[in-house]
Design a protein around this motif. Structure first.
Motif, PDB file in Angstrom:
ATOM      1  N   LYS A 232       0.837  -1.194   0.000  1.00 46.50           N
ATOM      2  CA  LYS A 232       0.000   0.000   0.000  1.00 46.50           C
ATOM      3  C   LYS A 232       0.874   1.247   0.000  1.00 46.50           C
ATOM      4  N   SER A 233       0.454   2.242  -0.775  1.00 43.10           N
ATOM      5  CA  SER A 233       1.194   3.501  -0.802  1.00 43.10           C
ATOM      6  C   SER A 233       0.791   4.414   0.348  1.00 43.10           C
ATOM      7  N   ARG A 234      -0.330   4.097   1.021  1.00 44.71           N
ATOM      8  CA  ARG A 234      -0.768   4.901   2.163  1.00 44.71           C
ATOM      9  C   ARG A 234      -1.415   3.992   3.198  1.00 44.71           C
ATOM     10  N   VAL A 235      -1.492   4.480   4.409  1.00 46.10           N
ATOM     11  CA  VAL A 235      -2.080   3.707   5.504  1.00 46.10           C
ATOM     12  C   VAL A 235      -3.594   3.845   5.462  1.00 46.10           C
ATOM     13  N   ASP A 236      -4.306   2.714   5.331  1.00 45.93           N
ATOM     14  CA  ASP A 236      -5.767   2.739   5.394  1.00 45.93           C
ATOM     15  C   ASP A 236      -6.252   1.416   5.983  1.00 45.93           C
ATOM     16  N   SER A 237      -7.574   1.192   5.994  1.00 44.30           N
ATOM     17  CA  SER A 237      -8.192  -0.007   6.558  1.00 44.30           C
ATOM     18  C   SER A 237      -8.017  -0.027   8.082  1.00 44.30           C
ATOM     19  N   ALA A 238      -8.476  -1.116   8.718  1.00 44.27           N
ATOM     20  CA  ALA A 238      -8.386  -1.255  10.177  1.00 44.27           C
ATOM     21  C   ALA A 238      -7.964  -2.674  10.500  1.00 44.27           C
ATOM     22  N   LEU A 239      -6.959  -2.814  11.344  1.00 47.43           N
ATOM     23  CA  LEU A 239      -6.377  -4.114  11.680  1.00 47.43           C
ATOM     24  C   LEU A 239      -6.991  -4.645  12.972  1.00 47.43           C
ATOM     25  N   VAL A 240      -7.479  -5.894  12.949  1.00 49.17           N
ATOM     26  CA  VAL A 240      -7.987  -6.537  14.167  1.00 49.17           C
ATOM     27  C   VAL A 240      -6.787  -6.888  15.044  1.00 49.17           C
ATOM     28  N   SER A 241      -6.569  -6.120  16.089  1.00 48.70           N
ATOM     29  CA  SER A 241      -5.383  -6.266  16.925  1.00 48.70           C
ATOM     30  C   SER A 241      -5.671  -6.924  18.272  1.00 48.70           C
TER      31      SER A 241
ATOM     32  N   LYS B  85     -15.424   1.944   1.808  1.00 46.37           N
ATOM     33  CA  LYS B  85     -14.017   1.717   2.110  1.00 46.37           C
ATOM     34  C   LYS B  85     -13.658   2.294   3.480  1.00 46.37           C
ATOM     35  N   VAL B  86     -12.934   1.524   4.261  1.00 44.75           N
ATOM     36  CA  VAL B  86     -12.525   1.920   5.613  1.00 44.75           C
ATOM     37  C   VAL B  86     -11.193   2.666   5.531  1.00 44.75           C
ATOM     38  N   ARG B  87     -11.171   3.906   6.021  1.00 46.88           N
ATOM     39  CA  ARG B  87      -9.951   4.723   5.944  1.00 46.88           C
ATOM     40  C   ARG B  87      -8.979   4.388   7.062  1.00 46.88           C
ATOM     41  N   ASN B  88      -9.505   4.150   8.267  1.00 44.44           N
ATOM     42  CA  ASN B  88      -8.656   3.833   9.417  1.00 44.44           C
ATOM     43  C   ASN B  88      -9.552   3.294  10.539  1.00 44.44           C
ATOM     44  N   ALA B  89      -8.954   3.010  11.711  1.00 42.54           N
ATOM     45  CA  ALA B  89      -9.709   2.427  12.818  1.00 42.54           C
ATOM     46  C   ALA B  89     -10.842   3.339  13.287  1.00 42.54           C
ATOM     47  N   ASP B  90     -10.566   4.641  13.422  1.00 42.78           N
ATOM     48  CA  ASP B  90     -11.607   5.576  13.869  1.00 42.78           C
ATOM     49  C   ASP B  90     -12.761   5.641  12.874  1.00 42.78           C
ATOM     50  N   HIS B  91     -12.442   5.575  11.591  1.00 40.97           N
ATOM     51  CA  HIS B  91     -13.483   5.602  10.559  1.00 40.97           C
ATOM     52  C   HIS B  91     -14.372   4.371  10.670  1.00 40.97           C
ATOM     53  N   LEU B  92     -13.779   3.200  10.947  1.00 36.94           N
ATOM     54  CA  LEU B  92     -14.568   1.984  11.121  1.00 36.94           C
ATOM     55  C   LEU B  92     -15.526   2.129  12.296  1.00 36.94           C
ATOM     56  N   VAL B  93     -15.048   2.685  13.400  1.00 40.80           N
ATOM     57  CA  VAL B  93     -15.908   2.895  14.565  1.00 40.80           C
ATOM     58  C   VAL B  93     -17.075   3.812  14.213  1.00 40.80           C
ATOM     59  N   THR B  94     -16.797   4.873  13.468  1.00 39.88           N
ATOM     60  CA  THR B  94     -17.846   5.811  13.062  1.00 39.88           C
ATOM     61  C   THR B  94     -18.911   5.115  12.219  1.00 39.88           C
ATOM     62  N   ILE B  95     -18.481   4.263  11.292  1.00 41.49           N
ATOM     63  CA  ILE B  95     -19.424   3.528  10.439  1.00 41.49           C
ATOM     64  C   ILE B  95     -20.311   2.623  11.276  1.00 41.49           C
ATOM     65  N   LEU B  96     -19.693   1.884  12.193  1.00 41.62           N
ATOM     66  CA  LEU B  96     -20.460   0.939  12.998  1.00 41.62           C
ATOM     67  C   LEU B  96     -21.370   1.644  13.999  1.00 41.62           C
ATOM     68  N   ASP B  97     -20.912   2.758  14.535  1.00 40.63           N
ATOM     69  CA  ASP B  97     -21.751   3.511  15.468  1.00 40.63           C
ATOM     70  C   ASP B  97     -23.011   4.035  14.787  1.00 40.63           C
ATOM     71  N   ALA B  98     -22.922   4.284  13.484  1.00 40.69           N
ATOM     72  CA  ALA B  98     -24.071   4.819  12.753  1.00 40.69           C
ATOM     73  C   ALA B  98     -25.087   3.736  12.393  1.00 40.69           C
ATOM     74  N   ALA B  99     -24.701   2.464  12.477  1.00 36.00           N
ATOM     75  CA  ALA B  99     -25.607   1.373  12.136  1.00 36.00           C
ATOM     76  C   ALA B  99     -26.580   1.115  13.280  1.00 36.00           C
ATOM     77  N   PRO B 100     -27.857   0.902  12.981  1.00 34.47           N
ATOM     78  CA  PRO B 100     -28.845   0.669  14.041  1.00 34.47           C
ATOM     79  C   PRO B 100     -28.662  -0.705  14.679  1.00 34.47           C
ATOM     80  N   PRO B 101     -29.075  -0.876  15.940  1.00 40.67           N
ATOM     81  CA  PRO B 101     -29.000  -2.189  16.596  1.00 40.67           C
ATOM     82  C   PRO B 101     -29.726  -3.247  15.779  1.00 40.67           C
ATOM     83  N   GLY B 102     -29.093  -4.412  15.634  1.00 40.97           N
ATOM     84  CA  GLY B 102     -29.698  -5.498  14.883  1.00 40.97           C
ATOM     85  C   GLY B 102     -29.423  -5.465  13.391  1.00 40.97           C
TER      86      GLY B 102
END
Length: 286
Positions: A198-207, A233-250
């Motif tokens: 990758k030429s830049r840092v993106d995505s989120a790693l399950v650590s 597309k997931v830009r970074n770990a914080d972006h993934l959290v933002t996406i999931l927080d916006a999803a409704p329960p269930g």
């Protein structure tokens, strides 16, 4: 209680971005493969502590809390932030305070924490701990402080988590685990991004991944690289959290991942990354 497969989880004082998951198929590579990865300079394991899933039962009455903690007569208690450290001799909890009686030299001391400050309680097996008290509970506070309590048995450690969570519930607080957390992510390092071409840092790693937790049961694996959620597309770990927080329960989401596996025709510790999709539902709120 039957022990689950052991792999190291991340250091308890350097916690990545935590997430929540819900269920579907088992995961995780055999222990030997994990230990080989632990010595990899590009994909190192952060800590020897092994994270175990425990969703707290916070429905205990005060009498049940007292009974659960009556068996806590030994252990070790430590908080770097508050300069608390010493052998644990007693624990108590109610809606006003979670209390730890411990010895410092010849002096008996009492440490008190308001249940309203509790954010989460996590269970680890501290394999490197030299003494018999290898079951570790981290009491993570909203002030970003962390209290570490070591127990002689898994049963006592789990009982303490339930008792402390119930004290918080009696004080009107619901802990993070009740939302179904079972893994955590972090950003790729520049070296890891380069290893992936990758030429830049993106995505989120399950650590971090909890044994027996909803993330493992859904099919996520340690070191999975989450690249997309429902085509976004997931830009970074914080972006993934933002996406999931916006999803409704269930809500049912499709996580596009790259899985690091041993190359079929590789030699030694050669690895390749294989694309796959994990389908799971957002946890229902309590």
């Amino acid at each position: 209680m039957k022990k689950l497969r052991l792999i190291p989880a991340a250091a308890v004082l350097a916690v990545p971005v935590a997430l929540g998951l819900l269920a579907a198929a088992p995961a995780v590579s055999p222990g030997q493969d994990i230990r080989e990865v632990a010595q990899d300079p590009v994909w190192p394991m952060p800590s020897p502590n092994e994270w175990y899933w425990h969703r707290p039962d916070d429905r205990l009455t005060q009498a049940q809390v007292d009974a659960a903690l009556s068996g806590v007569k030994s252990g070790f208690f430590w908080s770097v932030t508050n300069d608390w450290k010493g052998p644990l001799v007693k624990a108590a909890a109610n809606k006003r305070a979670v209390e730890f009686s411990y010895t410092a030299g010849r002096e008996l001391k009492l440490a008190r924490v308001s249940p309203k400050l509790l954010a989460s309680l996590r269970l680890y097996y501290a394999a490197s701990q030299p003494q018999g008290q290898k079951w570790l509970v981290t009491v993570n506070l909203t002030t970003q402080s962390v209290i570490q309590v070591y127990f002689e048995s898994e049963t006592l450690a789990r009982a303490f988590i339930d008792a402390a969570a119930s004290a918080a519930n009696l004080a009107g607080i619901t802990l993070e685990e009740k939302l179904g957390r079972g893994f955590a992510v972090s950003d790729l390092t520049p070296v890891q991004a380069q290893a992936l071409g990758k030429s830049r840092v993106d995505s989120a790693l399950v650590s971090m991944l909890a044994f027996g937790g909803p993330a493992e049961m859904a099919g996520l694996r340690l070191f999975d690289l989450i690249t997309e959620v429902d085509g976004v597309k997931v830009r970074n770990a914080d972006h993934l959290v933002t996406i999931l927080d916006a999803a409704p329960p269930g809500a049912e989401l499709r996580l596009t991942c790259l899985e690091r596996v041993e190359a079929a025709d590789g030699e030694g510790a050669a690895r390749v990354w294989k694309p796959r999709t994990v389908v799971w539902r957002m946890p229902l709120r309590p």
